[in-house]
Write a protein that holds these residues in place. Structure first.
Motif, PDB file in Angstrom:
ATOM      1  N   ARG A 314       0.831  -1.199   0.000  1.00  0.00           N
ATOM      2  CA  ARG A 314       0.000   0.000   0.000  1.00  0.00           C
ATOM      3  C   ARG A 314       0.872   1.258   0.000  1.00  0.00           C
ATOM      4  NH1 ARG A 314      -5.252  -1.328   1.297  1.00  0.00           N
ATOM      5  NH2 ARG A 314      -5.535  -3.398   2.239  1.00  0.00           N
ATOM      6  N   ILE A 315       0.486   2.221  -0.803  1.00  0.00           N
ATOM      7  CA  ILE A 315       1.181   3.505  -0.804  1.00  0.00           C
ATOM      8  C   ILE A 315       1.031   4.178   0.558  1.00  0.00           C
ATOM      9  CG2 ILE A 315       1.135   5.846  -1.755  1.00  0.00           C
ATOM     10  CD1 ILE A 315       2.527   3.914  -3.567  1.00  0.00           C
ATOM     11  N   SER A 316      -0.138   4.032   1.173  1.00  0.00           N
ATOM     12  CA  SER A 316      -0.359   4.659   2.484  1.00  0.00           C
ATOM     13  C   SER A 316       0.605   4.103   3.526  1.00  0.00           C
ATOM     14  CB  SER A 316      -1.806   4.437   2.930  1.00  0.00           C
ATOM     15  OG  SER A 316      -2.099   3.046   3.025  1.00  0.00           O
ATOM     16  N   ALA A 347       2.166  13.082  -4.607  1.00  0.00           N
ATOM     17  CA  ALA A 347       1.730  13.841  -5.780  1.00  0.00           C
ATOM     18  C   ALA A 347       1.495  12.927  -6.978  1.00  0.00           C
ATOM     19  CB  ALA A 347       2.772  14.907  -6.122  1.00  0.00           C
ATOM     20  N   VAL A 348       2.406  11.996  -7.215  1.00  0.00           N
ATOM     21  CA  VAL A 348       2.257  11.095  -8.363  1.00  0.00           C
ATOM     22  C   VAL A 348       1.061  10.166  -8.165  1.00  0.00           C
ATOM     23  CG1 VAL A 348       3.334   9.192  -9.623  1.00  0.00           C
ATOM     24  CG2 VAL A 348       4.684  11.201  -9.014  1.00  0.00           C
ATOM     25  N   SER A 349       0.886   9.654  -6.951  1.00  0.00           N
ATOM     26  CA  SER A 349      -0.212   8.717  -6.701  1.00  0.00           C
ATOM     27  C   SER A 349      -1.575   9.384  -6.812  1.00  0.00           C
ATOM     28  CB  SER A 349      -0.056   8.079  -5.318  1.00  0.00           C
ATOM     29  OG  SER A 349      -0.168   9.060  -4.295  1.00  0.00           O
ATOM     30  N   SER A 355      -3.503   7.348 -13.047  1.00  0.00           N
ATOM     31  CA  SER A 355      -4.535   6.526 -12.414  1.00  0.00           C
ATOM     32  C   SER A 355      -4.454   5.066 -12.848  1.00  0.00           C
ATOM     33  CB  SER A 355      -5.925   7.090 -12.734  1.00  0.00           C
ATOM     34  OG  SER A 355      -6.149   7.103 -14.141  1.00  0.00           O
ATOM     35  N   PHE A 356      -3.901   4.791 -14.033  1.00  0.00           N
ATOM     36  CA  PHE A 356      -3.789   3.400 -14.469  1.00  0.00           C
ATOM     37  C   PHE A 356      -2.766   2.639 -13.626  1.00  0.00           C
ATOM     38  CE2 PHE A 356      -0.436   5.541 -16.719  1.00  0.00           C
ATOM     39  CZ  PHE A 356       0.574   4.617 -16.855  1.00  0.00           C
ATOM     40  N   GLY A 360      -6.273   2.209  -8.125  1.00  0.00           N
ATOM     41  CA  GLY A 360      -7.068   1.184  -7.458  1.00  0.00           C
ATOM     42  C   GLY A 360      -7.442   1.564  -6.038  1.00  0.00           C
ATOM     43  N   LEU A 361      -8.704   1.315  -5.670  1.00  0.00           N
ATOM     44  CA  LEU A 361      -9.146   1.620  -4.307  1.00  0.00           C
ATOM     45  C   LEU A 361      -8.598   0.604  -3.311  1.00  0.00           C
ATOM     46  CD1 LEU A 361     -12.881   2.571  -5.014  1.00  0.00           C
ATOM     47  CD2 LEU A 361     -10.915   4.106  -4.694  1.00  0.00           C
TER      48      LEU A 361
END
Length: 582
Positions: A314-316, A347-349, A355-356, A360-361
């Motif tokens: 996860r990015i988070s 910023a990129v995310s 978005s591709f 994703g959620l």
């Protein structure tokens, strides 16, 4: 042709006349005897005799034209000639023609010389084996051997379809009644290149070749990297088209170098932010894997997760690790690189253009589904994937090409070639440039790896380029079948000559004068080097090659007030503004 001039001046060569001969024709036997083969050869009209043989070349002095002779019986540049060499019929290509000393007296015959490159031979039939063509020359012509223009029957036998392994792609230029065929296994297992200047018909040729193969082999697996969004209609319902609205390439599938290129295009790996990312990324991946025990199964030594491990994260959680690292800094270290890295990742995310990758959620392991969709397994009536790169951010196109080509090779490697894949790369010089300091290193590495090792893993590489001189010569040299269309630039011609066999280089002198849809076909995928004309595509299958018309655009006033609004909207959304085609 200097040899011809020396022989003529010394008096060894003098023009001679030929008698009228009946045309060559087959008697209908599937496997003629050697005697019948010789008689058939002798029945053909002779055009000259061999006067010099040097290595792979022969000089032929042509007979004097007779009143009844016509243009069709005369040798032309690039024409296929045949020479009876005793145990075989040697075939060669006319590479040069000259009249070394033209006579001012029209009553005296001129001495006309042609040079032939020896390419291959028809073996004469025996009791145990029929006549067949093979490359190379085992028995060279001798002085005085008769030379003939290859007949329609010989050309038909030479370019005959080899069962289900060959498909028709056009006609032989020397005789339009002879179909030009290619060997499917050879053009895929040993790679293929379509080269030519802008407007020569490369895209149409590529679409025609693929459609011809798909008509015979509908369960193929073909991926087209389309930088100009040309091929969306070329395969009808047989293709799945991926654009920014439906294409998904999760960020966790990227290698570390690919991720760095997305975040910091062109930056070296020795910056503080990149070092911090390399330290924290494996930890973020371990957090997502949790206690499932999967990590311990990846590698027995326990070092299961690296910066390149293709596992979801996860990015988070990565951002949280950066925040935690900032909180644990001592007084001697600055937090600036951590904050810059966090700001850049965030910023990129959040950028809609990416978005591709980051849209994703939820984070799930979708590698299996992606491979199935991308490589068309199962085919389900759609053997082609067209990835339109034109609408993607320019900063990440190189990364997308790198990931797709890397996945193709890895899939072929771990499937042991059970489902062969063809990767078609348009404008290949963009992604594998000749200058090693240009482009994106991992992209070049992935494409070069396929070019060198793809034959063993069942991954074919097809490339198209208008600038062979700007293409990595290693990749071009691995393409054992080349369709060279019109090329006017001398540097591009020289680069092409360096990549083709010596016995085929004479044909390349025709490159600047080739017509639309014509090509010089050389390599393992064709019976012998020859000039061909591709078949015409149906109108609905012609790739969309858009060239702006200045005269049309400047002839009318743009009165639509929303014109600029639409451009700005699509500019910000990074969607290509392309013409509507009915």
């Amino acid at each position: 042709m200097k040899t011809a001039r020396r022989l003529w001046r010394s008096g060894i060569m003098t023009p001679h006349k030929s008698g009228k001969k009946s045309p060559f024709s087959r008697k209908g036997a599937a496997a003629p005897t050697a005697e019948a083969f010789d008689m058939a050869f002798q029945d053909k009209p002779r055009v000259g005799t061999v006067v010099s043989v040097t290595g792979s070349h022969a000089l032929v002095m042509l007979d004097e034209d007779t009143p009844e002779s016509d243009r069709s019986t005369r040798p032309q540049l690039g024409a296929i000639m045949s020479v009876d060499a005793g145990s075989s019929i040697v075939l060669g290509l006319v590479s040069a023609m000259t009249n070394p000393a033209p006579s001012l007296d029209h009553s005296l015959p001129d001495m006309r010389i042609i040079e032939i490159e020896l390419i291959g031979e028809f073996t004469k039939p025996t009791i145990n084996a029929p006549a067949r063509f093979r490359r190379g020359v085992s028995a060279y012509p001798t002085l005085g051997d008769n030379v003939h223009v290859a007949t329609r029957d010989e050309l038909t036998a030479l370019f005959a379809v080899n069962g289900a392994a060959s498909v028709r792609v056009g006609v032989v230029k020397q005789d339009a009644s002879i179909p030009a065929t290619v060997n499917v296994d050879e053009i895929f297992s040993r790679h293929c290149a379509v080269l030519g200047t802008t407007g020569a018909g490369k895209s149409c040729a590529m679409a025609l070749l693929l459609r011809a193969v798909l008509q015979r082999f509908p369960h193929a697996h073909i991926v087209i990297l389309d930088p100009h969004n040309e091929y969306s209609k070329s395969f009808g319902d047989g293709a799945v088209v991926f654009d920014p609205t439906n294409f998904s390439l999760p960020y966790w599938m990227l290698t570390f170098d690919e991720l760095v290129e997305v975040l910091y295009p062109g930056r070296s790996r020795d910056s503080d932010e990149i070092e911090i990312l390399a330290d924290l990324l494996p930890a973020a991946k371990r957090m997502q894997m949790g206690g499932s025990g999967r990590a311990s199964r990846l590698r027995p030594d326990g070092n299961s997760v690296t910066v390149d491990t293709p596992t979801p994260y996860r990015i988070s959680e990565l951002l949280g690790l950066i925040d935690k690292a900032v909180g644990g800094l001592d007084g001697g270290r600055t937090s600036a690189p951590y904050k810059r890295l966090r700001a850049r990742i965030y910023a990129v995310s959040q950028d809609a253009r990416y978005s591709f990758m980051f849209g994703g959620l939820t984070v799930q392991d979708t590698l299996k589904d992606m491979l199935s969709e991308l490589f068309r397994i199962p085919v389900d009536g759609q053997p082609v994937s067209v990835i339109e790169l034109g609408g993607l951010p320019a900063e990440v196109v190189q990364v997308v090409v790198s990931v797709v080509s890397r996945l193709a090779f890895e899939f072929g490697l771990w499937s042991n070639g059970a489902a062969p894949i063809a990767l078609v790369v348009e404008d290949a010089h963009r992604y594998a440039p000749a200058n090693p300091d240009e482009g994106f290193g991992p992209t070049r590495k992935s494409l070069t790896r396929i070019a060198k090792e793809g034959r063993k893993t069942g991954v074919a590489l097809w490339i198209a380029s208008q600038r062979p001189t700007e293409l990595d010569p290693t990749i071009l040299s691995q393409c054992n079948t080349i369709f060279a269309m019109r090329l006017a630039n001398q540097a591009d011609q020289d680069a092409l000559r360096a990549a083709v066999p010596d016995a085929s280089t004479s044909l390349l002198s025709c490159l600047p004068s080739l017509g639309l849809g014509e090509a010089i076909a050389v390599g393992e995928g064709v019976p012998m080097p020859t000039r061909i004309r591709f078949d015409a595509l149906p109108p609905e299958a012609v790739p969309r090659s858009f060239t702006a018309s200045f005269t049309d655009g400047w002839s009318v006033e743009i009165e639509d007030n929303s014109f600029i609004d639409r451009i700005v909207e699509q500019w910000r959304a990074q969607r290509m503004l392309t013409p509507d085609i009915d």
